[in-house]
Scaffold this active site. Structure first.
Site, PDB file in Angstrom:
ATOM      1  N   TYR A 397       0.811  -1.208   0.000  1.00  5.94           N
ATOM      2  CA  TYR A 397       0.000   0.000   0.000  1.00  5.94           C
ATOM      3  C   TYR A 397       0.850   1.266   0.000  1.00  5.94           C
ATOM      4  CZ  TYR A 397      -2.972  -3.772   1.398  1.00  5.94           C
ATOM      5  OH  TYR A 397      -3.606  -4.986   1.423  1.00  5.94           O
ATOM      6  N   HIS A 398       2.169   1.109  -0.113  1.00  2.00           N
ATOM      7  CA  HIS A 398       3.066   2.249   0.032  1.00  2.00           C
ATOM      8  C   HIS A 398       4.052   2.362  -1.128  1.00  2.00           C
ATOM      9  CE1 HIS A 398       2.496   1.724   4.694  1.00  2.00           C
ATOM     10  NE2 HIS A 398       1.427   2.223   4.110  1.00  2.00           N
ATOM     11  N   ALA A 399       3.576   2.310  -2.349  1.00  2.57           N
ATOM     12  CA  ALA A 399       4.468   2.449  -3.502  1.00  2.57           C
ATOM     13  C   ALA A 399       5.168   3.805  -3.442  1.00  2.57           C
ATOM     14  CB  ALA A 399       3.670   2.335  -4.804  1.00  2.57           C
TER      15      ALA A 399
END
Lengths: 470, 111
Positions: A397-399
């Protein structure tokens, strides 16, 4: 012809922070958002999959390719991924800020970061999760980790009047979570910014080495400056229409994550509370972060007979792997990501730790995302057997990191002010510019960078006005 | 698609609900062409692979007991791509099934 002082592409954490900062300073701003302006009325009481269909790009089905297929859900709506995240708001870890300054030369940002975070925390009402909106799912997590003697505590979130509806990932039904669609975007619009939705940016227009506008699927937007905030997966493609750089699209970090589900012989009823209220940071130095989560049956990825008797925990790792985003025209970016074997070992350890918490809290059985340990009644096998990358079921969820900021044109696509080295008046202000991970949930860091870039744009605009002969 | 999805649900949960197929279709409509194509191809592969190994019958026409054995094969195989293909189909099918309020309540969720 549509003409503005600044055009901002994207209305997520970065874009909203830029737009608000500039609009409040009197700059004529346009915000271009590909998604629609959904509100709580649209997603507040729909089924989970209907909310996913509305708010997530590709109905949530966006993947990487490599030795593992990581699901990377991103938002496609006004507010971007902030609409579908947990609301957790944490400052960048001090080691991350040190790395940004010492390794990438971001001294100016490092000097201002305390003020930037402080103002964001104030403006978004970042507060510690109140115990009255937590429930048994959180208590199970806390009890289990305290039994094991592991350091942890309540998380901080950006919210006003949260009632613990438990729908953070489907859009807050009460507008309590301060996602950008209910906070910075309305503030930007109230200060004069214009929001154009359903507006997909195709190409940055460049003339004589300067950005002059954005070509969309519809009109052309001319501007004195363009700020790209399309997210780590999409920004490289859009910026790539204006320049070529060896770092563009590279250095992708994802923080691969998963969940464990514990089955108990008593009621937990984990949906009536903040899903992500508590965290264990005992293993942060190792690169493991363990945080609360609770998903509805449609999103839990498992068939469970007694959903009122399960507790869930989420976890993620700071990986060694670095992926790459290839931006093909007119299609979803191709994201290549190859998990390092150290990452696999770390992930297996993280899974074991999270499962251990649930067992310590009294779980009879735990479901994991690691093959062949999908259902376990003890940790023995999971601890002693090595697994491979293909045995993991991952999401992320943290590209971040695909258009990195650095103090030299060789090492960064953008300079420390946020302007690209090669094209004047073209800025980037989203997760893609973070040259190293902030280690924690990144949305507050992304906003801090957004404000930082906006403040630099303001300084430049004021200087140009001051230097313009009358 | 309908027959295979319903047969899969029946195998996993001993339940068939045609509304699940509608929800899957609605979800796929919102996804990219590549995902839609990939899903349909995966479903075809899953359905027809049984033909060559389980008495020249597709998965969707096998009896329940044999379908369960077939699903166990796909879940436990050492071939990761095969396992991932099945995992993707199972996840979509279960997500669509449990998206119905009636099925959420049946497992004790929000009731």
């Amino acid at each position: 012809m549509l003409s503005f002082q600044v055009v901002v592409v994207g209305s997520g954490a970065g874009g909203a922070a830029v737009a608000r900062t500039l609009a409040r300073a009197g700059v004529d701003v346009a915000v271009l958002e590909e998604g629609a302006p959904y509100t709580a009325r649209d997603y507040g009481s729909t089924s989970p999959l209907e909310a996913v269909r509305l708010l997530y790009r590709n109905a949530g089905m966006t993947f990487t390719v490599g030795n593992q297929s990581v699901l990377v859900p991103v938002g496609k709506c006004v507010g971007g991924t902030t609409v579908i995240n947990s609301g957790t708001a944490l400052r960048a870890h001090p080691d991350a800020v040190r790395a940004w300054k010492d390794e990438f030369g971001l001294s100016e940002f490092a000097a201002h970061q305390d003020r930037l975070f402080h103002e964001l925390e104030r403006d978004l009402n970042v507060v510690r999760v109140r115990s009255e909106i937590t429930g048994e799912n959180t208590r199970v997590f806390r009890r289990g980790s305290e039994t094991l003697g592991w350091r942890g505590g309540p998380l901080t979130r950006m919210e006003r009047g949260c009632r613990g509806a438990g729908r953070c990932y489907l859009g807050c039904p009460n507008d309590a979570k301060q996602s950008m669609n209910v906070s910075f975007i309305p503030e930007a619009v109230a200060s004069g910014a214009r929001l154009f939705t359903g507006c997909r940016a195709r190409r940055i227009l460049v003339k004589n080495g300067r950005a002059v506008g954005v070509q969309t699927d519809g009109p052309v937007f001319f501007a004195h400056a363009v700020v790209v905030c399309a997210g780590a997966l999409f920004t490289p493609r859009l910026v790539g229409t204006a320049l070529k750089h060896p770092m563009l699209g590279r250095n992708l970090q994802l923080h691969p994550a998963a969940r464990v589900i514990g089955e108990f012989d008593r009621d937990i009823r984990g949906w009536n509370e903040v899903p992500q209220a508590y965290h264990v940071d005992e293993f942060l130095e190792e690169g493991i972060s363990i945080e609360g989560v609770f998903l509805p049956p449609a999103l839990a990825g498992a068939s469970i007979e007694r959903f009122d008797r399960v507790a869930m925990i989420g976890y993620r790792i700071l990986e060694r792997a670095r992926g790459r985003v290839f931006g093909f025209p007119r299609s979803f970016p191709f994201v290549f990501y190859w998990l390092h074997r150290d990452d696999v070992r770390l992930f297996q350890r993280a899974t074991t730790l999270a499962a251990e918490i649930l067992f310590a809290a009294g779980a009879k059985k735990v479901r994991t995302s690691v093959h062949p340990f999908e259902e376990i009644e003890s940790l023995r096998g999971l601890r002693s057997t090595s697994v491979g990358a293909a045995d993991l079921e991952l999401s992320a969820y943290h590209a971040q990191g695909t258009c990195r900021m650095a103090d030299s044109p060789e090492r960064g696509v953008v300079d420390p002010s946020g302007e690209t080295w090669q094209i004047k008046n073209l800025y980037v202000a989203d997760a893609s510019i973070m040259p190293a991970t902030p280690r924690h949930n990144p949305q507050l860091s992304i906003m801090a960078f957004g404000v930082h870039v906006a403040e630099n744009i303001l300084k430049r605009l004021r200087k140009e006005v001051a230097n313009t002969p009358h | 698609m309908k027959a295979t999805l319903l047969a899969l649900l029946d195998t996993l949960l001993e339940r068939r609900d045609p509304r699940t197929v509608e929800r899957v279709e609605r979800l796929l409509e919102a996804s990219s062409r590549a995902v839609r194509f990939g899903f349909h191809v995966s479903l075809l592969i899953f359905d027809w692979t049984a033909f060559f190994f389980f008495g020249f019958e597709r998965f969707s026409t096998l009896p329940l007991k044999v379908r369960r054995r077939y699903v166990r094969l796909w879940t436990r195989t050492g071939l990761a791509p095969m396992r991932h293909l099945f995992l993707a189909l199972r996840t979509v099918a279960l997500s669509a099934f449990f998206d119905e309020r009636e099925h959420e309540r049946a497992v004790g969720y929000r009731c």
